[in-house]
Enzyme design. Structure first.
Site, PDB file in Angstrom:
ATOM      1  N   ALA A   6      -3.363  -8.359   2.064  1.00 55.26           N
ATOM      2  CA  ALA A   6      -3.946  -7.768   0.852  1.00 55.26           C
ATOM      3  C   ALA A   6      -2.972  -7.849  -0.330  1.00 55.26           C
ATOM      4  O   ALA A   6      -1.827  -8.289  -0.186  1.00 55.26           O
ATOM      5  CB  ALA A   6      -4.339  -6.324   1.132  1.00 55.26           C
ATOM      6  N   HIS A   7      -3.429  -7.386  -1.472  1.00 48.91           N
ATOM      7  CA  HIS A   7      -2.621  -7.518  -2.687  1.00 48.91           C
ATOM      8  C   HIS A   7      -1.344  -6.687  -2.631  1.00 48.91           C
ATOM      9  O   HIS A   7      -1.316  -5.603  -2.104  1.00 48.91           O
ATOM     10  CB  HIS A   7      -3.406  -7.198  -3.964  1.00 48.91           C
ATOM     11  CG  HIS A   7      -4.129  -5.903  -4.006  1.00 48.91           C
ATOM     12  ND1 HIS A   7      -4.857  -5.506  -5.103  1.00 48.91           N
ATOM     13  CD2 HIS A   7      -4.263  -4.906  -3.102  1.00 48.91           C
ATOM     14  CE1 HIS A   7      -5.390  -4.346  -4.870  1.00 48.91           C
ATOM     15  NE2 HIS A   7      -5.059  -3.950  -3.678  1.00 48.91           N
TER      16      HIS A   7
END
Lengths: 342, 342, 342
Positions: free
Chosen positions: C240-241
């Site tokens: 994920a980011h």
């Protein structure tokens, strides 16, 4: 390259926020409290970061009224600073140019209908009877299969595949590798081998939905698979055939929903959580990460399964005991009975 | 557009089924019991839906002999109504046209061999030494790497990648985003960094297999990764290098099998279930959703792991106790010992 | 076709290994102990296979000094036979030809910069401001988005998408279907609907990283998502980011790391394991397959969660008891108290 810039006062007016401090300050980007410079806007919405406010070099900070006094620089005061920040930050997003028209390397079937204001990128394939509506943007290598519709202002970032009988609403955003409308997994067992059930339904995706990278959404066996409006799916999610997902529900990465399950509105499904087939989940249900929903949920609330992480040697001892839990419960009851019989 | 239609009597003859009621009735599609109209066929195979039979508007219903008397419309009587329905419904599937020949935007290496009866869609890339056999259909953007073979009548829906040394049998169906023959994950740790093991094997997929959307199947390190015939893989499944899967095994979405595991024939692997590397699973084993197979399974049967879903606050209390399960078991034994010593 | 071949003595010299037996023997490939023929090299690194050594038909075997005496054929003696084998086997890997230059079907933006020694395959799309450095190889259908860089000698096997603001270091290997730089999943809830947070950061991938098939790595919200050098990701992993992964960490298939988590160096994350957002995991931590990391880990070591697989009927009994574990613990304590009060 165009630099977007606004004064603090312009931002306040545009987003109907109160400001304090230097309204003439020019803002040309956004950053974290720790990283933003004097021409950047930052935000404070999580009290964990309050300590960083005192030392920020941001030009302006979006925050709530109760923290505004501690702000060493210009402030934009918002009821919900995170939401206000999200809206402002969108001003500074530089999306790749997407001029209207069809790239010469795209292949468009004669019976397809593509709006003149749509942008069709290199290598896209648009098949028989497909429709691409006004202002839609298809990045490179998207495939729009037969009888599919891409709604107005939708954006397929790159390499999105709509297989067949898929309808996207307006402003749908789909990320690379997403596959929508693939065959549901329907099999009948005939004595010694499998017979495939043809998947004759489609997929309907409501307005403002977002579909993550490499997420897959199968089309229905007979009826459609449905996502109502504003459903938000992260990456690598699997939605099986005939699933129905209510509006405003969000699912984190690697979640999966089995066939014909019905998820309510405003649900939050955690990362790698699963929902078994044919179940119903009420509105406003939260499922924590990696939990498996094994029965229908009738009440709003938060639900979980799983056991906590431990150092491996300790975990092994406890996990081995799990295999005898029923026996322990019986032995415990027996001890209690003995005591009461005394 | 061609409308396919058959009379009830024609369907009965074609599928060797007994019929009751109006044999001349014309059927041009299929639907659910609740949704089908008078020119559509439906089916009843799950007793959960028996109540819908009385009010169906379907033109004909496929069902078993014991429910035929309650059928308000024409009936086709089948030993296994679900299987019979699957076969009949296939008549009404409208697949996209796939004319023989190579689309002008496809790129085919001179040393590749493509049957004249195969259909190669837009943007396909067929590399050195690849073979596409009679009647195979490659939808848009498929990549057939070096030394790969697509067997006769196989269909790669769109955007399927065969990396290298992959052989698909006959009538294999692969869905968009599937990657077959990617590098196995083989690494040797050399003091302070990783050294990659070259992956020199291939993948062999048997006849009538189905490979779901965004599923990945790695090629073997030395020997091949193998799926025997009629293996059915749903979406987003991960099959590591040198896995061997027996015929007629089916796996639901997001299942994963680690390197060199050997799965038997006629197994059913639930959604998001996992099998650790180098294990063996016997024939006719069922693994329920999200379970992890941590040891070889020698006996047919159903196997599970995991704990049940609960409301989060209750779950937290129980999960916290799990960390002390070994201690509880010891304390329980101590109490029992004390009692016996009394 | 070029056959690569080396004598045993040449291999010994090239890899600085001692050899025993016939140094003139010609080797033209590799195989397993059980399968290799007289012109092939094999290896013994796992004592499980020692019994196969006596009957191997391999031309030469890479093994450790203590097993060399039992080798019935020529031997190459290595401190770490698996590492030595990995390096030698790389000599025999036949990679598809990748001539320098841009395939005529590729689409390269005028502002992109592609090294003359790079190889750009059919259907690739290289967008504004992208850079492809010396000797990089892009297989078919790769998309290199705006402001992305592919470092020297990197190889994107096929159909890899770099969305925007992604920088790959040198010698990065990315497999088909990988998506790097897709939008992080950032949403703010505004009363009754979601507002998207623009994802303004990028992704930085260090030298010598490997990214598996259909793996997704989101770009950061403000700062970058980062993989340090020599990080090895298997297939279908979700990053994920704003995740940060330390050098030399390896993750097995279907693992997932939620937003802003920070994973140390030299970690091993098992298949389908998960790490919740914003956590920190120390260096040299091993997480076993399917475990969920729910709190930060400060100490090197091995960690696990989950419960063991059992035959379904037994498992059901134990799992049902789990729902009452807290109650059992209280009842156990009560019994102990009673006893002590006696």
């Amino acid at each position: 390259m165009i630099i977007t810039h606004y004064s603090v006062a312009e931002l306040a007016e545009r987003f109907a926020l109160e400001f304090r401090g230097d309204g003439a300050r020019i803002i040309d980007g956004v950053g974290t409290l720790a990283g933003a410079g004097p021409t950047q806007l930052s935000f404070l919405s999580n009290s964990k970061y309050t300590a960083q406010l005192a030392t920020t070099h941001a030009g302006v900070v979006v925050l709530s009224a109760d923290t505004a006094d501690s702000c060493p620089t210009a402030a934009l005061i918002a009821r919900d600073p995170y939401v206000a920040y999200a809206r402002i930050a969108a001003l500074f997003e530089r999306l790749p140019a997407a001029p209207p028209g069809i790239h010469p390397t795209a292949v468009v079937a004669p019976s397809a209908r593509v709006s003149a204001s749509a942008s069709i990128g290199p290598g896209c394939v648009i098949e028989d009877g497909a429709v691409v509506e006004d202002g839609a943007i298809l990045g490179p290598h998207c495939i729009i299969g037969p009888e599919c519709t891409v709604g107005a202002q939708s954006r397929l970032v790159a390499r999105v595949t709509l297989v067949i009988r898929v309808t996207l609403g307006k402003r749908v955003l789909a990320h690379p590798g997403a596959v929508i409308g693939s065959d549901g997994f329907g099999l009948a067992f005939d004595r010694d081998h499998w017979v495939k059930l043809p998947q004759l339904g489609g997929v309907r995706i409501g307005d403002d939905c977002e579909i993550g990278a490499n997420t897959t959404i199968d089309r229905g066996a007979l009826d459609d698979t449905v996502l109502e409006e504003d459903v938000r799916l992260d990456n690598q999610i699997q939605i099986a055939h005939n699933v129905y997902i209510g509006a405003h529900t969000a699912m984190a990465g690697c979640a999966a929903v089995a066939g014909s399950a019905k998820i309510g509105r405003y649900c939050m499904i955690g990362g790698n959580a699963g929902v078994l087939g044919h179940l119903e989940v009420a509105d406003r249900v939260t499922i924590t990460a990696k939990s498996l929903v094994t029965h229908s949920i009738r009440e709003a609330g938060e639900y979980s399964s799983g056991v906590p992480l431990q150092e491996n040697r300790q975990w092994r001892r406890n996990a081995a005991r799990f295999k005898h839990l029923d026996e322990y419960a019986r032995r415990l009851s027996a001890l209690e009975k003995d005591k009461n019989d005394d």
